[in-house]
Design a protein around this motif. Sequence first.
Motif, short mmCIF file in Angstrom:
data_model
loop_
_atom_site.label_atom_id
_atom_site.label_comp_id
_atom_site.label_asym_id
_atom_site.label_seq_id
_atom_site.Cartn_x
_atom_site.Cartn_y
_atom_site.Cartn_z
N TRP A 54 -16.62 -7.63 5.36
CA TRP A 54 -15.30 -8.11 4.97
C TRP A 54 -15.07 -7.95 3.47
N PHE A 55 -16.11 -8.19 2.70
CA PHE A 55 -15.99 -8.06 1.25
C PHE A 55 -15.71 -6.61 0.86
N LYS A 56 -16.36 -5.66 1.53
CA LYS A 56 -16.11 -4.25 1.27
C LYS A 56 -14.68 -3.86 1.65
N GLN A 57 -14.20 -4.42 2.77
CA GLN A 57 -12.83 -4.14 3.18
C GLN A 57 -11.83 -4.66 2.15
N ILE A 58 -12.10 -5.85 1.63
CA ILE A 58 -11.22 -6.44 0.62
C ILE A 58 -11.24 -5.60 -0.66
N GLN A 59 -12.44 -5.09 -1.03
CA GLN A 59 -12.56 -4.25 -2.21
C GLN A 59 -11.75 -2.96 -2.09
N THR A 60 -11.48 -2.53 -0.87
CA THR A 60 -10.67 -1.34 -0.64
C THR A 60 -9.19 -1.68 -0.55
N ILE A 61 -8.88 -2.75 0.15
CA ILE A 61 -7.48 -3.10 0.40
C ILE A 61 -6.77 -3.58 -0.86
N VAL A 62 -7.44 -4.38 -1.68
CA VAL A 62 -6.80 -4.92 -2.89
C VAL A 62 -6.34 -3.81 -3.84
N PRO A 63 -7.19 -2.80 -4.14
CA PRO A 63 -6.69 -1.71 -4.99
C PRO A 63 -5.51 -0.96 -4.38
N ILE A 64 -5.51 -0.80 -3.05
CA ILE A 64 -4.38 -0.14 -2.40
C ILE A 64 -3.10 -0.95 -2.62
N LEU A 65 -3.20 -2.27 -2.54
CA LEU A 65 -2.04 -3.14 -2.79
C LEU A 65 -1.58 -3.01 -4.24
N VAL A 66 -2.53 -2.98 -5.17
CA VAL A 66 -2.19 -2.83 -6.59
C VAL A 66 -1.52 -1.49 -6.83
N GLY A 67 -2.06 -0.43 -6.23
CA GLY A 67 -1.50 0.90 -6.41
C GLY A 67 -0.08 1.02 -5.87
N THR A 68 0.16 0.47 -4.69
CA THR A 68 1.51 0.54 -4.12
C THR A 68 2.49 -0.29 -4.95
N ALA A 69 2.03 -1.40 -5.52
CA ALA A 69 2.89 -2.22 -6.37
C ALA A 69 3.31 -1.43 -7.62
N ILE A 70 2.36 -0.73 -8.25
CA ILE A 70 2.67 0.07 -9.44
C ILE A 70 3.64 1.19 -9.07
N TYR A 71 3.39 1.83 -7.93
CA TYR A 71 4.26 2.93 -7.49
C TYR A 71 5.68 2.44 -7.22
#
Length: 289
Positions: free
Chosen positions: A6-23
């Motif tokens: 779950w921690f690895k999944q969160i480490q992947t999902i959080v950056p994707i959320l940050v990236g889409t927010a910037i975009y």
Amino acid sequence: MKTSLWFKQIQTIVPILVGTAIYAFGLLYFIIPNHLMEGGVTGITVLLNYAFEISPSISTLVLNIPLFLVGFKILGARQSIYTGIGIAALTLFLWLFETLIDRGWIIPFQTEHDYILASLYAGVTLGAGLGIVFRFGGTTGGSDIIARILNRKFGFSMGQIILTLDVIIIGLSLIYIELEQILYTLVAVFIAARVIDFIQEGAYAAKAFTIISDHAPEIADRITVEMERGVTLIPAIGVYSKRAKHMAYCVVSRHEIRRLTGIAKSVDPRAFIIINDVNDVHGEGFREE
């Protein structure tokens, strides 16, 4: 074990959320206020906003849902899960920034003269957002899904498919946008592509040395002792001489190039040295995971 997963999944999902927010921010703060364009399905949402004032968050969701469903069926769940997260996050952040702009809490950057500044900042923000999303295995849907499907079914290059779609959509935008704005859009697209590559390949630049020499083991020993860098010896045979020898392979930082070259040449002035660019390095002595 489950906690670690779950921690690895969160480490992947959080950056994707940050990236889409910037975009999403770059799209609403720089692109749309200055009547610039964007490629892919996002470009269609921008055109719909210009032509019919349709909310980008709504058109993004409506256009991507059928593409996601088709992609899910053809590409499978594993390749589609992060795409679904990216689409949902992009829709959410577009809606959020639209709401903040409508309420006057965020004032978009709009200019009537210095479009080059707007296109530069648009390229940086869009590129940074997409670069982060791509680096962690996600996408924002749209053209990427189409490209993956056509690549899987017909073997077409994903890059060629995406470029073709971008050219078609940006070409259609001439109906609603002046040619000058399209030219500024090309500046933004170029900058975005460079930023995406920079983020995906890594900010750390290093050099890989391949040293072919009859004295490769001695060179390797000196590099290990004097520079404290790991070296790999690779057995090789010279085609012309038919003699067995070794190749020494080593990765060093840029400021160590001169020192390593000096060590190799001091041991064997006839050493054949190949130096290649390395854009990202993980491991001891460099960046640790």
